[in-house]
Scaffold this motif. Structure first.
Motif, short mmCIF file in Angstrom:
data_model
loop_
_atom_site.label_atom_id
_atom_site.label_comp_id
_atom_site.label_asym_id
_atom_site.label_seq_id
_atom_site.Cartn_x
_atom_site.Cartn_y
_atom_site.Cartn_z
N GLY A 101 0.82 -1.14 0.12
CA GLY A 101 -0.04 0.08 -0.02
C GLY A 101 0.86 1.17 -0.11
N ARG A 102 2.04 1.25 0.19
CA ARG A 102 2.83 2.48 0.38
C ARG A 102 3.24 2.89 -1.00
N THR A 103 3.41 4.25 -1.27
CA THR A 103 3.75 4.86 -2.59
C THR A 103 5.05 5.54 -2.01
N ILE A 104 6.09 5.64 -3.42
CA ILE A 104 7.19 6.16 -3.04
C ILE A 104 7.17 7.33 -4.28
N ASN A 105 7.77 8.72 -4.03
CA ASN A 105 7.85 9.36 -5.30
C ASN A 105 9.62 9.59 -5.52
N THR A 106 9.71 9.70 -6.84
CA THR A 106 11.14 9.71 -7.20
C THR A 106 11.36 10.42 -8.61
N HIS A 107 12.48 11.08 -8.65
CA HIS A 107 12.74 11.86 -9.93
C HIS A 107 13.01 10.77 -11.10
N ALA A 108 13.63 9.81 -10.68
CA ALA A 108 13.94 8.81 -11.78
C ALA A 108 13.72 7.32 -11.56
N VAL A 109 13.52 6.28 -12.35
CA VAL A 109 13.28 5.15 -11.86
C VAL A 109 14.23 4.00 -13.13
N ILE A 110 14.90 3.12 -12.59
CA ILE A 110 15.47 2.20 -13.23
C ILE A 110 14.74 1.02 -13.14
N LEU A 111 14.23 0.45 -14.09
CA LEU A 111 13.37 -0.65 -14.24
C LEU A 111 14.43 -2.05 -14.52
N ALA A 112 14.66 -2.90 -13.60
CA ALA A 112 15.88 -4.04 -13.65
C ALA A 112 15.16 -5.11 -13.31
#
Length: 327
Positions: A101-112
């Protein structure tokens, strides 16, 4: 981690690519978290031995995975053991949603998030993985020098891997369910010309049997007559397809017909701040060292992206792809 906390970078997936990205991101002083639902290291944990990683002559897959993880931890990389359910792009920031249920805000995401070799789904395949069953000739072919092996498949990958194994093995049997290969004509010609390769047409593997030393026998079935027979063998290499774990790839990101993410040389997708690396990314070769290189590349580019964004130099008029604004 508070609900309003903003990260510079979130890495989804803890295989060699993700952990390498974590190392480089931390060295670049990015506020970073790596999210992995299982154990760090990804599929290399299932490899009995790795002998082609530079500077390491021989190491167990699980041990190499642990070394990757420990190296990242020395920089204080935050690790979140949870499943990611969605990655949602935005103009101001991207949002990563977790199963709890948590959400995280971020400038960038790396999908690995990697990928998974397509399985035959026959008895013995899973049980004897690493003990004679393999999905990578380059990784494991050395262990079958002067032995008899079976390669299952009829496409380019099966032929290429079979030809590679023919340099090492005593005999390579290419098992194909049809009466014609799907591989390119030039590969078919090379298979036909290779004296150490024999094609078993209209044949499927129905069971893999092992003894104390590993794989020792396979059960085969003729797809036309249904006739069954056994065959002694030392190894089974399976190349019937590879499936990228692309369920978290946001809509609007370009993918190949097979589902691999298309990126630029920096591993960036067309959505600013979202990267794809490792086996998820469209490329020719899939090796540990290449995934690690992807992680390095994406992290360095993400660092530049985040720094530019924070400095306020990113074009504020940048718009999301139409597929994201018009579902």
């Amino acid at each position: 981690m508070s609900a309003s906390e903003m990260y510079d970078l979130i890495i989804v997936g803890g295989g060699p690519g993700g952990l390498s990205a974590g190392i480089y991101a931390m060295r670049a002083a990015l506020k970073t978290a790596l999210i992995e639902k299982s154990v760090p290291g990804g599929q290399i944990n299932l490899s009995d031995a790795v002998e082609n990683y530079p500077a390491i002559k021989h190491i167990g897959g699980a041990e190499l995975a642990m070394m990757f993880a420990e190296h990242a931890q020395t920089y204080g990389l935050e690790e979140i053991n949870e499943e990611v359910t969605a990655v949602e792009p935005g103009l101001d920031h991207h949002t990563v949603r977790l199963a709890d249920g948590r959400t995280i805000n971020t400038h960038a995401v790396i999908l690995a998030t990697g990928g998974t070799p397509r399985k035959l789904q026959v008895p013995g395949e899973e049980a004897y993985y690493g003990r004679g069953v393999s999905y990578c000739a380059v990784c494991d072919g050395f262990f079958f020098r002067d032995k008899d092996v079976i390669v299952v498949g009829g496409g380019d990958s099966a032929c290429e891997e079979g030809l590679y194994l023919a340099k090492l093995a005593r005999q390579v049997y290419l098992v194909h369910r049809r009466d014609a290969l799907r591989a390119s004509r030039i590969l078919q010609q090379r298979v036909e010309a290779e004296c150490k390769m024999e094609v078993l047409w209209n044949t499927v593997v129905t069971e893999i049997i092992a003894d104390d030393s590993g794989v020792a026998h396979v059960a085969l079935q003729d797809t036309q007559t249904g006739a069954e027979r056994g065959m002694p063998i030392d190894g089974v290499f399976i190349f019937v397809g590879f499936e990228p774990n692309n369920q978290l790839v946001p809509a609007g990101i370009r993918m190949t017909p097979d589902g691999f993410v298309m990126t630029d040389p920096q591993c960036a997708t067309q959505i600013p701040g979202i990267y794809a690396i490792g086996d998820l990314r469209d490329k020719t070769y899939r090796q540990i060292v290449i995934s690690a290189a992807d992680g390095c590349t994406a992290a360095l580019d993400a660092a530049h992206y985040v720094e530019t964004r924070k400095a306020g130099k990113l074009d504020a008029s940048c718009e999301l792809p139409e597929a994201l604004t018009h579902p």
